[in-house]
Write a protein that holds these residues in place. Structure first.
Motif, PDB file in Angstrom:
ATOM      1  N   ASN A 272       2.930  -3.915  -1.556  1.00  0.00           N
ATOM      2  CA  ASN A 272       2.742  -2.484  -1.818  1.00  0.00           C
ATOM      3  C   ASN A 272       1.402  -1.986  -1.297  1.00  0.00           C
ATOM      4  OD1 ASN A 272       5.221  -2.392  -3.082  1.00  0.00           O
ATOM      5  ND2 ASN A 272       4.379  -2.659  -5.132  1.00  0.00           N
ATOM      6  N   LEU A 273       0.398  -2.823  -1.436  1.00  0.00           N
ATOM      7  CA  LEU A 273      -0.931  -2.445  -0.969  1.00  0.00           C
ATOM      8  C   LEU A 273      -0.948  -2.344   0.552  1.00  0.00           C
ATOM      9  CD1 LEU A 273      -3.804  -1.805  -1.807  1.00  0.00           C
ATOM     10  CD2 LEU A 273      -4.238  -4.264  -2.034  1.00  0.00           C
ATOM     11  N   GLU A 274      -0.300  -3.264   1.209  1.00  0.00           N
ATOM     12  CA  GLU A 274      -0.215  -3.201   2.680  1.00  0.00           C
ATOM     13  C   GLU A 274       0.440  -1.892   3.110  1.00  0.00           C
ATOM     14  OE1 GLU A 274       0.344  -7.972   3.765  1.00  0.00           O
ATOM     15  OE2 GLU A 274       2.073  -6.605   3.738  1.00  0.00           O
ATOM     16  N   ALA A 275       1.539  -1.557   2.452  1.00  0.00           N
ATOM     17  CA  ALA A 275       2.268  -0.343   2.815  1.00  0.00           C
ATOM     18  C   ALA A 275       1.401   0.892   2.617  1.00  0.00           C
ATOM     19  CB  ALA A 275       3.548  -0.237   1.990  1.00  0.00           C
ATOM     20  N   ALA A 276       0.693   0.931   1.489  1.00  0.00           N
ATOM     21  CA  ALA A 276      -0.156   2.087   1.201  1.00  0.00           C
ATOM     22  C   ALA A 276      -1.326   2.170   2.175  1.00  0.00           C
ATOM     23  CB  ALA A 276      -0.657   2.022  -0.236  1.00  0.00           C
ATOM     24  N   CYS A 277      -1.943   1.020   2.461  1.00  0.00           N
ATOM     25  CA  CYS A 277      -3.063   1.010   3.400  1.00  0.00           C
ATOM     26  C   CYS A 277      -2.614   1.458   4.785  1.00  0.00           C
ATOM     27  CB  CYS A 277      -3.683  -0.392   3.483  1.00  0.00           C
ATOM     28  SG  CYS A 277      -4.659  -0.834   2.035  1.00  0.00           S
ATOM     29  N   LEU A 278      -1.425   1.015   5.178  1.00  0.00           N
ATOM     30  CA  LEU A 278      -0.913   1.401   6.500  1.00  0.00           C
ATOM     31  C   LEU A 278      -0.774   2.919   6.601  1.00  0.00           C
ATOM     32  CD1 LEU A 278      -0.004   0.203   9.147  1.00  0.00           C
ATOM     33  CD2 LEU A 278       2.316  -0.024   8.207  1.00  0.00           C
TER      34      LEU A 278
ATOM     35  N   LEU B  46       2.516  10.281   4.302  1.00  0.00           N
ATOM     36  CA  LEU B  46       1.217  10.140   3.646  1.00  0.00           C
ATOM     37  C   LEU B  46       1.353   9.130   2.522  1.00  0.00           C
ATOM     38  CD1 LEU B  46       0.257  13.875   3.328  1.00  0.00           C
ATOM     39  CD2 LEU B  46      -0.876  12.188   4.762  1.00  0.00           C
ATOM     40  N   PRO B  47       0.227   8.594   2.066  1.00  0.00           N
ATOM     41  CA  PRO B  47       0.297   7.764   0.867  1.00  0.00           C
ATOM     42  C   PRO B  47       0.888   8.599  -0.272  1.00  0.00           C
ATOM     43  CG  PRO B  47      -1.875   7.596   1.866  1.00  0.00           C
ATOM     44  CD  PRO B  47      -1.149   8.675   2.607  1.00  0.00           C
TER      45      PRO B  47
END
Lengths: 300, 300, 300
Positions: free
Chosen positions: B78-84, B32-33
């Protein structure tokens, strides 16, 4: 367009925005007070106020002398550094003589005076903790209160921030009060003058404005606003005027009450009931409550 | 039974509970995020919005280009990882075509688009900071406001979370708004649409629902609710409908007011007084206050 | 006077203040429960309640057995240590037989019993998460709710703190509930008894007193107070008495309502409207709202 190029264009656009809107950047060499450091500073000052409560180190009568000495020296240095940044960053309207040496001297002076004020602040905090013990039937001992009560945390921070405010330090007092606001939900402007034996119970939603004056043995519940009447007039007219109410000694304000206006005085010994809305003064020894609100009952 | 055996039995009982109530576990390989990482991400995005305010590094006109470039690249990753993670964890009802590659592409796309939106967000934040300066007589300069005002912190986070919400990212917008809610006491659903020059003063207790629409130069005080009428009807009926009010330009809502309903409109230039309860629209240029509440005074 | 001398005098004055006001120091060798450790402990217990949500480690069906075992053992040790400090620091009024060995045994016993209670707590949390899903049209899935909803965070912490409270542990339950209060704006005394399927939406400003009793499937909105009538009588008289209201099953309390008094009962299936003020009971299946408040409209 590949990703690397897209990123590059996005960065350029952001830099361009920095040029366009310089007002909300801080790109000068002088640093602003750091929120993280101000938080640590406030914690250290609270530690000096309530020794042995919040650190890990076991303080005892033998070691306290040296531990306290070290803490004071360290806190003095950190406070000087923070005050210096605050003086430099302050707005021109309020700056006194803007010589560099003046800032260094002033930062040193106000920092020492704050340390010298700790005993006086502790005199007041003793009365505040006692007021909490008396005011909350669920309270048992001073330790529990100091360790966990948000109202006690709030008045502790306030008395420290207020001292800095009185000493003419810009920015830091407000930063400290907003850190406390974030942690407790209690929003007291550092300019507010609060007498001894002050107790806020629960606290979430309490708002007290800059020119509030509060006497001794006053008790306040959650959601109480001591605020200004509608903001009319320009900021220059209003700055410095008394805009917020006065609560005299032995007053109790119950949850959700709103009291507005610089000329509004709640007289000694009076009680303001929950959800009451007041824009006029109340005589001493008076209880004010809402007339029984009209409720409508429907059975399903 | 000795302690080691007791502990062993307690652990078995907990594991059995994990089997029984799978719904509130997250024991699949997909993560999860992480709340801690989302918090850091939000802080980094706020740093990009207000450069030089919150980090320790001295930014100046010479170094900013490189510092900003590095921040953007790091934040993008980091944003890409969180969005994924958010896309993968999202509920089936809202998932689009669930191909793995679709998630990777979407995460990259929305992340870049958020970065590209930073200049537009800054355009709005300049107006919000200006509104705070005008709206609070106690305010002195932009630095103090950006460093410490909870209302400015809240609108900053909101404009970022709202952008992600518009881009169709699940979970993250709500996580960001709840982090901000925790820190400021201000609860604005990321779906709310808010125009320029928006100022919340004090803020504790403010609640604004998902389908709120707010115009320009609107000012709101603590404890204001812009909410839905009683929740009747199933969730499927309600999802997507306008349930929360509209405030037109130049409206002021004072502390504790409650305005409910998707069809309730506060007309341009109007003022809603403290503690007012409204479920119907108000015409433009109108002031609405409570009739002088009946108070009962008793002298002790 | 040079600075070094000034600092020295300031330190002496502070040490003198420590002698004068011993009541607000903690300078005995025995340590108080540390706020930072209690926070970590609470986080660890929440992790056990919602496995896989908050840590970085990927839990899966294969590894969970060992990860959970390690967590339980670690948490047990930390809980014992914290309980021991709490027992030792507790006020004499509530102390049972004050033998050192009694404290060690009691700390071990209550810690184990808390771990043994986790499955029962999870049974209730499943129902609370389901209540949140049903109660909020904006909610989509259990993950989003558990990760970010302050109301769910608050009831989770409460069910843990309440268990410790029931087990007779001093100080820790209150410290845990105030940590949660700080983070969510929701203030529930650990003594409050709350049934299954409990949902607080938004939550900022909610206050629930020590002797509150709440049934099943109850829903509460922001700013609701379940409190005591004016505090009259000495603390000894009040301690232990029911001072706070009872909400029966299937009750909904809308934002800003205030319900006071130990004998006040909101009957099964009833609804209390926003901002309603009640000090008397309400029959079952009744809706109570404010009579349409008198509003005054003025056109500028």
């Amino acid at each position: 367009m590949d990703r690397s190029e897209s990123l590059s264009r996005a960065i350029e656009a952001i830099l361009e925005s920095y040029d366009t809107h310089g007002r909300i950047n801080h790109l000068e060499a002088t640093s602003l007070p750091s929120r993280a450091r101000v938080k640590q500073l406030l914690d250290d000052l609270v530690d000096l106020a309530f020794p042995g409560y919040f650190g890990e180190a076991n303080l005892d009568a033998l070691s306290s002398r040296y531990v306290v000495g070290e803490r004071c020296a360290r806190t003095l240095r950190n406070l000087e550094a923070a005050c210096l940044r605050a003086f430099r960053a302050d707005c021109p309207e309020r700056r006194k003589t803007a010589l560099q040496t003046d800032f260094d001297e002033r930062a040193s002076e106000v920092s020492l005076r704050l340390l010298e004020a700790i005993p006086k602040i502790r005199d007041l905090l003793v009365t505040d903790v006692q007021a909490a013990l008396l005011g909350d039937p669920a309270a048992c001992n001073a330790e529990e209160i100091i360790l966990s009560y948000p109202g006690v945390s709030a008045i502790t921070s306030h008395r420290i921030a207020h001292e800095l405010f009185q000493l003419g330090v810009p920015m830091l007092p407000r930063m400290m009060s907003e850190l406390t606001h974030s942690r407790t939900g209690i929003d007291i402007h550092p300019g507010a003058q609060i007498g001894a034996s002050f107790f806020i119970d629960h606290g979430t939603g309490v708002v007290m404005g800059e020119t509030t004056v509060i006497g001794e043995r006053v008790k306040v519940y959650q959601g109480v606003t001591l605020g200004a009447l509608s903001v009319r007039g320009g900021r220059d007219e209003l700055r410095g005027k008394k805009r917020h109410p006065t609560l005299e000694d032995d007053v109790t304000i119950y949850a959700g009450a709103t009291i507005l206006g610089g000329e509004t005085v709640i007289g000694k010994g009076s009680t303001v009931g929950g959800n009451v809305w007041l824009t006029h003064s109340v005589a001493p020894n008076t209880t004010v409550v809402l007339a029984t609100p009209s409720l409508v009952f429907k059975t399903s």
